[in-house]
Design an enzyme around this catalytic site. Structure first.
Site, PDB file in Angstrom:
ATOM      1  CB  CYS A  34       1.399  -4.794  -9.242  1.00  0.00           C
ATOM      2  SG  CYS A  34      -0.206  -4.091  -8.754  1.00  0.00           S
TER       3      CYS A  34
ATOM      4  CG  ASP B 252      -1.133  -5.931  -4.258  1.00  0.00           C
ATOM      5  OD1 ASP B 252      -0.738  -6.202  -3.094  1.00  0.00           O
ATOM      6  OD2 ASP B 252      -2.246  -6.260  -4.675  1.00  0.00           O
TER       7      ASP B 252
ATOM      8  NE  ARG C 104      -2.311  -8.413  -2.087  1.00  0.00           N
ATOM      9  CZ  ARG C 104      -3.386  -8.860  -2.738  1.00  0.00           C
ATOM     10  NH1 ARG C 104      -4.125  -9.803  -2.187  1.00  0.00           N
ATOM     11  NH2 ARG C 104      -3.699  -8.375  -3.927  1.00  0.00           N
TER      12      ARG C 104
ATOM     13  CG  HIS D 245       0.160  -9.313  -8.058  1.00  0.00           C
ATOM     14  ND1 HIS D 245      -0.921  -9.472  -7.219  1.00  0.00           N
ATOM     15  CD2 HIS D 245       0.119  -8.028  -8.460  1.00  0.00           C
ATOM     16  CE1 HIS D 245      -1.564  -8.321  -7.106  1.00  0.00           C
ATOM     17  NE2 HIS D 245      -0.956  -7.428  -7.856  1.00  0.00           N
TER      18      HIS D 245
ATOM     19  CB  CYS E 114      -3.388  -8.121 -10.193  1.00  0.00           C
ATOM     20  SG  CYS E 114      -3.035  -6.370 -10.456  1.00  0.00           S
TER      21      CYS E 114
HETATM   22 ZN   LIG Z   1      -1.740  -5.711  -8.703  1.00  0.00          ZN
END
Ligand SMILES: [Zn+2]
Length: 244
Positions: free
Chosen positions: A43, A45, A47, A99, A102
């Site tokens: 992803c 993302d 993080r 994750h 998400c």
């Molecule tokens: Zn995500």
């Protein structure tokens, strides 16, 4: 945390000089070639950074990221990245990594309207709808995380049935696909136990993975392992099994 762009360049210069001090010749060797064993499909993302999570250095993992780690059969970006990784770089492992927490999965599950991304997240809603019976038996507070794992399972299948992987396995190339999930809350990776390679029928491992997800989130191990019994992934798997 820096919110100043010049700081990023300052950090970069510090990092580069530190690397060269610790590992003289590091960048010179990087220039010559990249020979990663791993491809990470994750992803976008912020993080979930592939290298930091796995302790891998520059040159060790080939990365493709998008919102909610989706691999769509018509996505030339993802398919090109997978082909480059498999055919040119000869990676040995492809990890599809979702994750927990998400926001893409959460938005898809709730049917939230974001904008153009709604069309992208529709792929996650397809996964949600395919496994509706399973998800409805999961406590509401855990449904998004269960869907995160189911999405990983489906995307592993999507990679496995791609022309790139079918061709790779048909010529005997040693490359396997793994389904993982990352916990933003504890920093830990989990292997969802779905590994696709050319040694065993994908349909069997896919169904077993869905079964484990069902048991993990509902405590119920019964079922056909395919959500509503009509999952298209299992049908695709059968084709792969025939061709591989
Ligand atoms: Zn995500």
């Amino acid at each position: 945390m820096s919110d100043n762009l010049p700081d990023l360049f300052s950090h970069n210069r510090h990092w580069a000089s530190q690397m060269e001090r610790d590992r003289p010749g590091f960048f010179t060797s990087l220039v010559k070639q990249q020979t990663p064993k791993y491809m990470w499909i994750g992803c976008s993302d912020s993080r979930v950074p592939a290298n930091q999570i796995t302790g891998l250095e520059p040159g060790e993992v080939f990365v493709h990221r998008n919102v909610a780690n989706i691999v769509v059969h018509s996505d030339l970006n993802a398919l090109s990245a997978i082909q480059f990784a498999v055919e040119r770089l000869k990676v040995q492992h492809i990890m599809v990594v979702g994750h927990y927490g998400c926001s893409g999965v959460q938005a898809a599950m709730e049917g939230a309207r974001i904008g153009i991304a709604d069309n992208w997240l529709r792929h996650i809603q397809d996964v949600r709808d395919r496994h509706r019976v399973l998800l409805e038996s999961v406590p509401p507070g855990s449904r998004a995380d269960a869907l995160c794992e189911l999405n990983v399972a489906e995307q592993v299948v999507n990679v496995a049935v791609s022309t790139v992987m079918v061709d790779a396995w048909s010529r005997g190339q040693d490359v396997s696909i793994h389904g993982w999930a990352f916990g933003v809350h504890d920093g830990l990776l989990q292997d969802l136990g779905l590994t696709a390679d050319n040694t065993k029928p994908l349909e069997t491992t896919y169904k077993a993975c869905v079964q484990r997800i069902r048991y993990k989130w509902t405590g119920n191990g019964n079922g056909n392992g395919n959500g509503n019994g009509n999952g298209h992934a299992a049908q695709q798997n059968a084709e792969v099994t025939k061709e591989a």
